[in-house]
Write a protein that holds these residues in place. Structure first.
Motif, PDB file in Angstrom:
ATOM      1  N   TYR A  96       0.809  -1.222   0.000  1.00 17.39           N
ATOM      2  CA  TYR A  96       0.000   0.000   0.000  1.00 17.39           C
ATOM      3  C   TYR A  96       0.839   1.267   0.000  1.00 17.39           C
ATOM      4  N   LEU A 104      -1.152   4.788  -0.279  1.00 16.04           N
ATOM      5  CA  LEU A 104      -1.040   5.434   1.039  1.00 16.04           C
ATOM      6  C   LEU A 104       0.360   6.008   1.282  1.00 16.04           C
ATOM      7  N   LEU A 112      -2.741   3.951  10.402  1.00 10.81           N
ATOM      8  CA  LEU A 112      -3.374   2.621  10.420  1.00 10.81           C
ATOM      9  C   LEU A 112      -2.689   1.724  11.447  1.00 10.81           C
ATOM     10  N   ARG A 155       0.440 -23.120  -1.388  1.00 12.18           N
ATOM     11  CA  ARG A 155       0.117 -22.474  -0.125  1.00 12.18           C
ATOM     12  C   ARG A 155      -0.957 -23.236   0.638  1.00 12.18           C
TER      13      ARG A 155
HETATM   14  C1  HEC Z   1      -7.529  -8.125  -1.067  1.00  8.56           C
HETATM   15  C2  HEC Z   1      -7.400  -8.575   0.310  1.00  8.56           C
HETATM   16  C3  HEC Z   1      -6.604  -7.714   1.269  1.00  8.56           C
HETATM   17  C4  HEC Z   1      -6.691  -6.358   1.494  1.00  8.56           C
HETATM   18  C5  HEC Z   1      -7.637  -5.364   0.837  1.00  8.56           C
HETATM   19  C6  HEC Z   1      -5.746  -6.057   2.547  1.00  8.56           C
HETATM   20  N1  HEC Z   1      -5.110  -7.199   2.949  1.00  8.56           N
HETATM   21 FE1  HEC Z   1      -3.673  -7.335   4.401  1.00  8.56          FE
HETATM   22  N2  HEC Z   1      -3.441  -9.304   3.992  1.00  8.56           N
HETATM   23  C7  HEC Z   1      -4.201 -10.027   3.109  1.00  8.56           C
HETATM   24  C8  HEC Z   1      -3.722 -11.394   3.095  1.00  8.56           C
HETATM   25  C9  HEC Z   1      -4.313 -12.510   2.255  1.00  8.56           C
HETATM   26  C10 HEC Z   1      -2.632 -11.457   3.983  1.00  8.56           C
HETATM   27  C11 HEC Z   1      -1.780 -12.664   4.306  1.00  8.56           C
HETATM   28  C12 HEC Z   1      -0.867 -12.993   3.174  1.00  8.56           C
HETATM   29  C13 HEC Z   1      -0.701 -14.483   3.057  1.00  8.56           C
HETATM   30  O1  HEC Z   1      -1.691 -15.133   2.759  1.00  8.56           O
HETATM   31  O2  HEC Z   1       0.377 -14.988   3.234  1.00  8.56           O
HETATM   32  C14 HEC Z   1      -2.490 -10.118   4.543  1.00  8.56           C
HETATM   33  C15 HEC Z   1      -1.513  -9.772   5.476  1.00  8.56           C
HETATM   34  C16 HEC Z   1      -1.462  -8.566   6.138  1.00  8.56           C
HETATM   35  C17 HEC Z   1      -0.555  -8.239   7.213  1.00  8.56           C
HETATM   36  C18 HEC Z   1       0.473  -9.185   7.827  1.00  8.56           C
HETATM   37  C19 HEC Z   1      -0.218  -9.982   8.906  1.00  8.56           C
HETATM   38  C20 HEC Z   1       0.630 -11.050   9.535  1.00  8.56           C
HETATM   39  O3  HEC Z   1       0.074 -11.819  10.331  1.00  8.56           O
HETATM   40  O4  HEC Z   1       1.809 -11.143   9.241  1.00  8.56           O
HETATM   41  C21 HEC Z   1      -0.848  -6.969   7.628  1.00  8.56           C
HETATM   42  C22 HEC Z   1      -0.201  -6.193   8.754  1.00  8.56           C
HETATM   43  C23 HEC Z   1      -1.932  -6.487   6.775  1.00  8.56           C
HETATM   44  N3  HEC Z   1      -2.274  -7.479   5.883  1.00  8.56           N
HETATM   45  C24 HEC Z   1      -2.543  -5.257   6.889  1.00  8.56           C
HETATM   46  C25 HEC Z   1      -3.445  -4.744   5.962  1.00  8.56           C
HETATM   47  C26 HEC Z   1      -3.933  -3.386   5.990  1.00  8.56           C
HETATM   48  C27 HEC Z   1      -3.636  -2.369   7.076  1.00  8.56           C
HETATM   49  C28 HEC Z   1      -4.733  -3.240   4.887  1.00  8.56           C
HETATM   50  C29 HEC Z   1      -5.402  -1.981   4.393  1.00  8.56           C
HETATM   51  C30 HEC Z   1      -4.525  -0.875   4.090  1.00  8.56           C
HETATM   52  C31 HEC Z   1      -4.776  -4.528   4.195  1.00  8.56           C
HETATM   53  N4  HEC Z   1      -3.977  -5.410   4.886  1.00  8.56           N
HETATM   54  C32 HEC Z   1      -5.521  -4.782   3.056  1.00  8.56           C
HETATM   55  C33 HEC Z   1      -5.240  -9.563   2.322  1.00  8.56           C
HETATM   56  C34 HEC Z   1      -5.608  -8.228   2.205  1.00  8.56           C
END
Ligand code: HEC
Ligand code: HEC
Length: 380
Positions: A96, A104, A112, A155
């Protein structure tokens, strides 16, 4: 067979539920100046489609909880900021940060981070991890972890531990802390392993590591032509609808909505030089990594380019990684604007890329790991 593959992917992505996920009511909020949004609204617009409004995860795809106590105890602000800013390439978690083409700036990512942090414990100093032996860790990992976390090529339903960006941001102590303490209230239980076995597993997870990709395509200019093959014929799609939930008391009447077009049909239409628009609904940083050939970047949080859409019935196909959540926001917004020929790419770009269908990719970008194939009902 094809239909089965779609079902498996759809199940993996919606955490087993076949009912359409509710989407933010007013997608046009996504047009608001992001910097002006209150942090909670910024979260709801940009993160809730996958991590849920309550940040407890699993709204879509494999998106984990962001406020689990043992996660926040072990994740530093830097871990959170880098995970948000750089994402997890090859999953639906985009980067992001503006620095890599995301929506962002550093201030928004810091807000955030503070907002997530305020919903759980502070980060604490973690016990150091001792050096383990990856060869001893391998069989333990295969037996106790792999079904949920996968390996380099495939995965699972849990966070993909072989992801280069994950391994880049996570320290050994962070990984160890998760294994020792689990993530309460999720399928991630405290491991029943000795200290030495845990160190060996950490060393094995570490051995998945390869350096994160560095190359990127040039950012979208916003002037890329919308319509592919403007002189071509319209494509003839056979659309799929999600089944309505069984009618019953309290269940509102549901009309099936044929809104999904398969990747095979879109690939064929490209080959046949049909006239259409392909919209990449992910943050632009993902488009700069890899996109479907001819796709324009119109991210779900920045919909301005939709004002330019031709009102002459040209078919528009939107896609994202998950594969329906962000593309669904764009399609809903188009339909709200009276655009009838707007559909969602059913299996999404990850599957498109895996099958070797036409993409434009930055140097070094390879197809994402395979999705797990699980029997129905075994999704953790
Ligand atoms: C389209 C779906 C999607 C969106 C929208 C999204 N995420 Fe994620 N996010 C994921 C997925 C899926 C993972 C895990 C990746 C994996 O599967 O290995 C993740 C992982 C993360 C992690 C790491 C978590 C960990 O346990 O290590 C963070 C922090 C995070 N996201 C924050 C955010 C934030 C803040 C936003 C908004 C700005 C956001 N995400 C938007 C799907 C999304
Ligand atoms: C039954 C499925 C399951 C098993 C078995 C399992 N995990 Fe997990 N693991 C998960 C889930 C789900 C999460 C994310 C939980 C959340 O949303 O907070 C997770 C989180 C983690 C995390 C934190 C990742 C992050 O980014 O926050 C690590 C590290 C981890 N698991 C390692 C392991 C290891 C190593 C093993 C084997 C000893 C293991 N897990 C066994 C399901 C599982």
């Amino acid at each position: 067979m094809k239909r089965l593959a779609v079902l498996v992917i759809a199940a993996a992505c919606s955490n087993g539920s076949a009912t359409p996920q509710p989407r933010p009511k007013d997608a046009s909020v996504a047009d608001a100046n992001l910097a002006k949004l209150a942090t909670k609204d910024l979260y709801v617009v940009s993160c809730a489609p996958c991590h849920g409004v309550d940040a407890k995860g699993y709204k879509a795809d494999h998106a984990p909880s962001l406020i689990n106590p043992t996660f926040l105890e072990s994740a530093t602000d830097e871990y959170l900021q880098r995970s948000i800013g750089l994402g997890r390439p090859g999953t639906s978690m985009a980067g992001y940060s503006k620095a890599i083409g995301g929506p962002l700036d550093d201030a928004a990512i810091a807000r955030l981070t503070a907002w997530l942090r305020a919903q759980g414990p502070a980060a604490k100093a973690l016990p150091a991890a001792a050096a383990g032996d990856p060869a001893r860790g391998a069989p333990i990992y295969v037996k106790t972890c792999q079904k949920c976390h996968g390996d380099q090529t495939t995965r699972g339903e849990g966070v993909h531990l072989a992801n280069a960006r994950f391994l880049d941001v996570a320290t050994d102590s962070f990984i160890r802390y998760a294994i020792v303490n689990g993530r309460p209230g999720t399928p991630m239980e405290k491991a029943k392993l000795t200290d030495a076995e845990i160190d060996d597993v950490v060393a094995y997870v570490r051995s998945f590591g390869k350096p994160p990709e560095a190359g990127q395509l040039a950012p979208p200019t916003g002037k890329e032509p919308l319509v592919i093959n403007p002189g071509g014929k319209d494509p003839q799609w056979k659309l799929r609808a999600d089944p309505c939930p069984p009618a019953g008391r309290g269940q509102p009447a549901c009309k099936e909505d044929p809104r999904f077009v398969s990747i095979d049909q879109v690939k064929q239409a490209l080959q046949d030089k049909r006239k259409m628009i392909i919209i990449d609904a992910r943050p632009a940083s993902d488009w700069m990594r890899v996109h479907v050939t001819g796709a324009v970047s119109i991210p779900y949080m920045e919909l301005k380019r939709l004002d330019e859409m031709p009102k002459d019935g040209t078919w528009a196909v939107a896609y994202c990684a998950c594969p329906h959540h962000l593309s669904g926001i764009v399609v809903d917004e188009l339909r709200k604007r009276g655009y009838k020929h707007a559909v969602v790419l059913d299996e999404g770009i990850l599957e498109w890329h895996r099958r070797g269908y036409p993409v434009v990719a930055a140097p070094g970008v390879t197809a994402p790991p395979k999705e797990p194939v699980m029997a129905p009902g075994t999704i953790p």
